[in-house]
Design a protein around this motif. Structure first.
Motif, short mmCIF file in Angstrom:
data_model
loop_
_atom_site.label_atom_id
_atom_site.label_comp_id
_atom_site.label_asym_id
_atom_site.label_seq_id
_atom_site.Cartn_x
_atom_site.Cartn_y
_atom_site.Cartn_z
N TYR A 152 -1.64 7.23 6.47
CA TYR A 152 -0.64 7.13 5.40
C TYR A 152 -0.90 8.26 4.40
O TYR A 152 -2.06 8.58 4.11
CB TYR A 152 -0.75 5.78 4.67
CG TYR A 152 -0.55 4.58 5.56
CD1 TYR A 152 0.72 4.13 5.89
CD2 TYR A 152 -1.66 3.91 6.10
CE1 TYR A 152 0.90 3.03 6.73
CE2 TYR A 152 -1.48 2.81 6.92
CZ TYR A 152 -0.20 2.38 7.24
OH TYR A 152 -0.04 1.30 8.06
N TYR A 153 0.16 8.84 3.87
CA TYR A 153 -0.04 9.90 2.88
C TYR A 153 1.12 9.92 1.89
O TYR A 153 2.22 9.43 2.17
CB TYR A 153 -0.21 11.27 3.54
CG TYR A 153 1.02 11.79 4.25
CD1 TYR A 153 1.87 12.71 3.64
CD2 TYR A 153 1.32 11.40 5.56
CE1 TYR A 153 2.98 13.21 4.29
CE2 TYR A 153 2.44 11.89 6.21
CZ TYR A 153 3.26 12.80 5.58
OH TYR A 153 4.38 13.29 6.23
N ARG A 154 0.86 10.49 0.74
CA ARG A 154 1.86 10.59 -0.32
C ARG A 154 2.67 11.87 -0.15
O ARG A 154 2.16 12.99 -0.33
CB ARG A 154 1.16 10.58 -1.68
CG ARG A 154 0.60 9.23 -2.10
CD ARG A 154 1.63 8.40 -2.84
NE ARG A 154 2.06 9.10 -4.03
CZ ARG A 154 1.39 9.11 -5.18
NH1 ARG A 154 0.23 8.48 -5.28
NH2 ARG A 154 1.86 9.77 -6.23
N CYS A 192 -8.89 7.92 0.92
CA CYS A 192 -9.37 6.54 0.81
C CYS A 192 -9.70 6.03 2.21
O CYS A 192 -8.89 6.16 3.13
CB CYS A 192 -8.31 5.64 0.16
SG CYS A 192 -8.05 5.96 -1.60
N ASN A 258 -8.44 -0.86 -0.57
CA ASN A 258 -7.76 0.42 -0.37
C ASN A 258 -6.24 0.26 -0.37
O ASN A 258 -5.52 1.13 -0.86
CB ASN A 258 -8.21 1.06 0.94
CG ASN A 258 -9.58 1.71 0.82
OD1 ASN A 258 -9.87 2.40 -0.15
ND2 ASN A 258 -10.43 1.50 1.81
N PHE A 262 -3.85 2.38 -2.86
CA PHE A 262 -2.72 3.21 -2.41
C PHE A 262 -1.42 2.70 -3.03
O PHE A 262 -0.61 3.49 -3.55
CB PHE A 262 -2.63 3.19 -0.88
CG PHE A 262 -1.80 4.32 -0.32
CD1 PHE A 262 -2.40 5.35 0.38
CD2 PHE A 262 -0.43 4.37 -0.50
CE1 PHE A 262 -1.65 6.41 0.89
CE2 PHE A 262 0.33 5.41 0.00
CZ PHE A 262 -0.28 6.44 0.70
N CYS A 267 -4.20 6.71 -4.23
CA CYS A 267 -4.68 7.33 -2.99
C CYS A 267 -3.68 8.37 -2.51
O CYS A 267 -2.48 8.10 -2.45
CB CYS A 267 -4.87 6.30 -1.88
SG CYS A 267 -6.27 5.20 -2.11
N TRP A 270 -4.74 7.71 3.39
CA TRP A 270 -5.51 6.53 3.79
C TRP A 270 -5.35 6.37 5.29
O TRP A 270 -4.22 6.29 5.79
CB TRP A 270 -5.01 5.29 3.04
CG TRP A 270 -5.69 4.01 3.37
CD1 TRP A 270 -7.00 3.83 3.72
CD2 TRP A 270 -5.10 2.70 3.38
NE1 TRP A 270 -7.27 2.49 3.93
CE2 TRP A 270 -6.12 1.78 3.72
CE3 TRP A 270 -3.82 2.21 3.11
CZ2 TRP A 270 -5.89 0.41 3.81
CZ3 TRP A 270 -3.59 0.85 3.19
CH2 TRP A 270 -4.61 -0.05 3.54
N LEU A 280 3.07 -1.21 2.17
CA LEU A 280 3.22 0.03 1.40
C LEU A 280 4.68 0.46 1.25
O LEU A 280 5.04 1.11 0.27
CB LEU A 280 2.41 1.15 2.04
CG LEU A 280 0.90 0.98 2.03
CD1 LEU A 280 0.23 2.15 2.73
CD2 LEU A 280 0.37 0.83 0.60
#
Length: 448
Positions: A152-154, A192, A258, A262, A267, A270, A280
């Motif tokens: 997972y990423y932003r 994370c 975590n 997130f 985060c 993750w 999420l």
């Protein structure tokens, strides 16, 4: 009895009274039998919290059956249910256990075979998940949710840093990304990962990491292979990455911690269970729901290796005194109808993931969960019994499929956590872990 009643009527009165008393006693016994309380042990994950909230719906349709929940942190749950079932204590009527425990405990005859009716549609359960809960083609638990692993990423942080997530990231690339998006002054941490010690916490992640770095727990003859170059490379990557780009106090962070980090915007990346996607991407639970991207789990130098496959399942211990009622509950809580109930009450994005083909075929779920096809493919192609770089005598991707692994994984998890917190070096930690694993293997006569 009045004095003016005749002898004949006295006899009739006595017979009537005895019959009435017998009938009322029988009715009372029947009521007592019908009024059953099931004690259910479960983990404090989001999907299980929803199941507790919806329990009144089960009790409405099953009058006389009441549910008592014992909700525990993951490590504590594992200790409690293992002790209970191994000693036949009978504290629990339903246990939440993983596909690690199901085959081991079924072979010990600690679990009751589960036989859902045709309406339950066992064939709807995804094949890899169904295989994990079966022994000799008999089912010993029903899956509540199942998972593989993903990154997972932003997306907003990546855009701000001018970087793009690779379609199949490597661990080298993950570290580069983390360095660029970490902003500790604003409490944004680029990486994370699970740091909380436990065979199903930090060691679930570490074992899969070691696999793709070319390592394994045991070689031929059950010789421990922890103090080796692939382990050193993997654990050094993990420790240095979290020290440079991770949140403070990482040894306190498991899956739930975590997830909270997130979802609250702290985060940047993750790597963890695919089941987190439903949480999420849910704006009711995640402040960053519109800014979440996802990619496959990263690859290390070996690249291949067994792939993560886990399911949380509802099982009935053989020691339960309420077998029929327990079967009614576990089939309800894992049914197609339960999925529909969650969708109605909480929205499609919140339904239990990873278990049923019908969920992934539903257009409403596909629309609500942009990760749906990715997750189903990850689970269907998961290969927990795949090859490691060198031959191994065991199966499992993020665990070793032997009874001793609960003790071994927990011991090594504590040693790795000490390295992460700076109490020891990675080299010292792995030497200690090698000794610990070798000692436990010898004491338990692992391999013969």
């Amino acid at each position: 009895m009045p004095a003016f009643v005749s002898d004949a009527n006295k006899s009739r009165f006595r017979l009537f009274t005895l019959a009435t008393l017998a009938a009322s006693t029988a009715l009372g016994s029947a009521a007592a039998r019908a009024d059953t309380t099931l004690t259910v042990a479960t983990v404090n994950n989001g999907d299980m919290i929803i199941m507790q909230q919806l329990t009144p719906e089960f009790e409405k349709t099953h009058p006389g059956i009441h549910i008592r929940w014992v909700t525990l942190e993951e490590n504590v749950l594992r200790q409690r249910v293992t002790t209970d079932i191994a000693t036949s204590a009978g504290q629990f009527d339903v246990m939440t256990i993983g596909n690690y425990e199901v085959p081991i405990w079924a072979k010990q005859k600690w679990l009751t075979q589960i036989t859902p009716d045709a309406a339950y549609d066992v064939s709807d359960i995804l094949p890899p998940v169904r295989e994990g809960i079966s022994v000799d083609q008999k089912i010993y638990a029903l899956p509540f949710y199942a998972e593989s692993v993903m990154t997972y990423y932003r997306t907003d942080l990546f855009k701000k840093a001018g970087i793009t997530m690779a379609s199949q990231p490597t661990y080298d690339e993950i570290r580069q990304y983390a360095d660029k998006i970490t902003d500790k002054s604003n409490q944004i941490y680029g990486l994370c990962l699970r740091g909380k010690p436990g065979w199903g916490e930090n060691m679930a992640y570490l074992t899969s990491l070691v696999n793709t770095f070319g390592g394994q727990w045991f070689g031929q003859g059950w010789k421990a292979t922890v103090d080796t170059a692939p382990w050193k490379a993997a654990v050094n990557w993990y420790v240095s990455g979290l020290k440079e780009d991770g949140p403070p106090g990482a040894t306190s962070n498991g899956f739930n911690e975590n997830l909270a980090l997130f979802a609250s915007g702290h985060c940047g990346m993750w790597i963890d269970s695919t089941v987190a996607g439903g949480l999420l991407f849910d704006p009711k639970q995640s402040k960053v729901a519109s800014e979440v991207g996802f990619a496959p789990s990263p690859k290390g130098p070996y690249g291949k290796g067994p792939t993560w496959l886990w399911s949380w399942n509802l099982a009935i211990p053989a020691s339960s005194k309420h077998q029929a009622e327990a079967q009614a509950f576990v089939t309800w809580a894992t049914s197609k109808e339960y999925v529909q109930l969650v969708a109605q009450q909480k929205g499609w994005v919140a339904v239990p993931a990873g278990t049923r083909a019908s969920t992934y075929a539903n257009p409403a779920y596909q629309k609500a969960a942009p990760f749906a096809s990715f997750v189903m493919n990850a689970i269907n192609t998961a290969d927990p019994n795949g090859q490691t770089a060198n031959p191994r005598p065991y199966t499992g991707a993020q665990f070793v499929g032997i009874p001793q692994f609960q003790a071994i994984g927990t011991q090594v998890g504590q040693i790795v956590a000490a390295a992460l917190s700076g109490q020891t070096t990675v080299d010292q930690a792995l030497k200690s872990a090698q000794s610990s694993v070798t000692r436990t293997a010898r004491q338990t006569h692992l391999g013969g």
